[in-house]
Design an enzyme around this catalytic site. Structure first.
Site, PDB file in Angstrom:
ATOM      1  N   CYS A  39      -7.323  53.501  25.570  1.00 58.09           N
ATOM      2  CA  CYS A  39      -8.069  54.545  24.871  1.00 58.09           C
ATOM      3  C   CYS A  39      -7.646  55.873  25.475  1.00 58.09           C
ATOM      4  CB  CYS A  39      -9.571  54.346  24.992  1.00 58.09           C
ATOM      5  SG  CYS A  39     -10.523  55.624  24.130  1.00 58.09           S
ATOM      6  N   HIS A  99      -1.538  50.064  16.031  1.00 60.73           N
ATOM      7  CA  HIS A  99      -1.838  51.096  15.039  1.00 60.73           C
ATOM      8  C   HIS A  99      -0.944  50.917  13.821  1.00 60.73           C
ATOM      9  CE1 HIS A  99      -4.449  53.848  17.390  1.00 60.73           C
ATOM     10  NE2 HIS A  99      -3.826  53.303  18.413  1.00 60.73           N
ATOM     11  N   GLU A 130     -11.005  53.276  13.708  1.00 58.76           N
ATOM     12  CA  GLU A 130     -10.723  52.526  14.929  1.00 58.76           C
ATOM     13  C   GLU A 130     -11.299  51.119  14.828  1.00 58.76           C
ATOM     14  OE1 GLU A 130     -10.829  54.174  18.851  1.00 58.76           O
ATOM     15  OE2 GLU A 130     -11.397  56.142  18.059  1.00 58.76           O
ATOM     16  N   CYS A 180      -9.033  60.175  17.972  1.00 63.46           N
ATOM     17  CA  CYS A 180      -8.475  58.967  18.582  1.00 63.46           C
ATOM     18  C   CYS A 180      -7.165  59.353  19.257  1.00 63.46           C
ATOM     19  CB  CYS A 180      -8.257  57.885  17.522  1.00 63.46           C
ATOM     20  SG  CYS A 180      -7.474  56.384  18.182  1.00 63.46           S
ATOM     21  N   GLY A 187      -4.324  56.937  18.549  1.00 60.34           N
ATOM     22  CA  GLY A 187      -3.952  57.121  17.154  1.00 60.34           C
ATOM     23  C   GLY A 187      -3.089  58.347  16.953  1.00 60.34           C
TER      24      GLY A 187
END
Length: 267
Positions: free
Chosen positions: A77, A154, A202, A211, A214
């Site tokens: 993260c 992703h 997410e 994100c 992302g």
């Protein structure tokens, strides 16, 4: 009652509850994580983070455990990593499920060396081999996606109008598609003169204001397709991140963090 101290922080609105368990161990069940993350009955957050001592002496300054809002544990993260560096108050090497990440404090911002992106189908992973630069799949009007792993999977769609995509409906559909054995984060990106405008669904958390992984994955996919060059500004609903990547090298992410409050709770 056993009171546990926590910090509420966010990176561009992507918010976290952070516990420091480097000296006193803290074990959490998925049910406890869901209760703490609940915005009505708990503290409320997109992800819950536990700072821990590193697994081996000398390998890192600390370790970081990451739980999604739904109680599932994930490896990476980016925004949470920036918050942990800011909370530490100095440059730090962090052990994560996605590998070692180095964080550097700057003037009002934190930069994370996110490591090398995963560009192979089995790194993400996908259910079967295909070109991750152009996946020959689609869901309704969302077609020709790219796929990138930033320690978590992703899929990225480049569209003419990101705001027009019904991501609340399509996000869960794509997240749980059998093509993605470990589920997937869904990114909808629009290329503009000022960079990339991005919305993210997410896995395990839903729509979030920002994100970090992302933003990194989307920048990598856009650079691979020669749509942009690095460094590039990635604009999310909660604010802007600067992402830099040169093919063959690591991804760098820079952005602000905010410490909201500190509290105590009986878990």
């Amino acid at each position: 009652m056993a009171q546990h101290r926590f910090h509420k922080m966010h990176g561009l609105g992507n918010d976290f509850v952070i516990f420091d368990a480097r000296e006193h161990d803290l074990s959490l069940t998925a049910e406890q994580v869901r209760a703490l993350a609940d915005r009505h009955l708990g503290i409320g957050c997109d992800q819950l983070i536990v700072m821990r001592a590193p697994s081996a002496t000398g390998t890192a300054d600390m370790a970081m455990q990451i739980f999604n809002h739904d109680g599932s544990e994930v490896s990476a993260c980016g925004n949470a990593t920036r918050c942990v560096v800011a909370l530490a108050g100095h440059d730090v090497l962090i052990e994560t499920g996605a590998g070692l990440l180095r964080g550097t404090l700057g003037d009002g911002a934190v930069t994370i060396d996110m490591g090398l992106p995963g560009l192979e189908w089995d790194t993400l992973p996908l259910a079967y081999p295909m070109d991750t630069a152009h996946l020959p799949v689609g869901w309704e009007d969302l077609t020709d996606p790219a796929a990138v792993s930033m320690g978590n999977p992703h899929v990225i769609f480049f569209v003419a109008d990101g705001a027009a995509v019904d991501l609340e409906r399509l996000g869960p559909l794509i997240e749980h598609d059998p093509l993605f054995p470990e589920r997937v984060n869904v990114n909808v990106a629009q290329i503009a003169d000022d960079g990339i405008h991005l919305r993210v669904w997410e896995r395990g958390a839903g729509l979030t204001l920002a994100c970090g992984t992302g933003a990194c994955a989307t920048a990598v996919a856009a650079i691979r397709r020669k749509l942009v060059t690095g460094p590039v500004q990635v604009h999310l609903p909660g604010g802007t991140l600067t992402i830099d990547w040169q093919p063959g090298g690591p991804v760098s992410m820079t952005g602000p963090t905010t410490h909201v409050f500190t509290g105590e709770i009986d878990i």
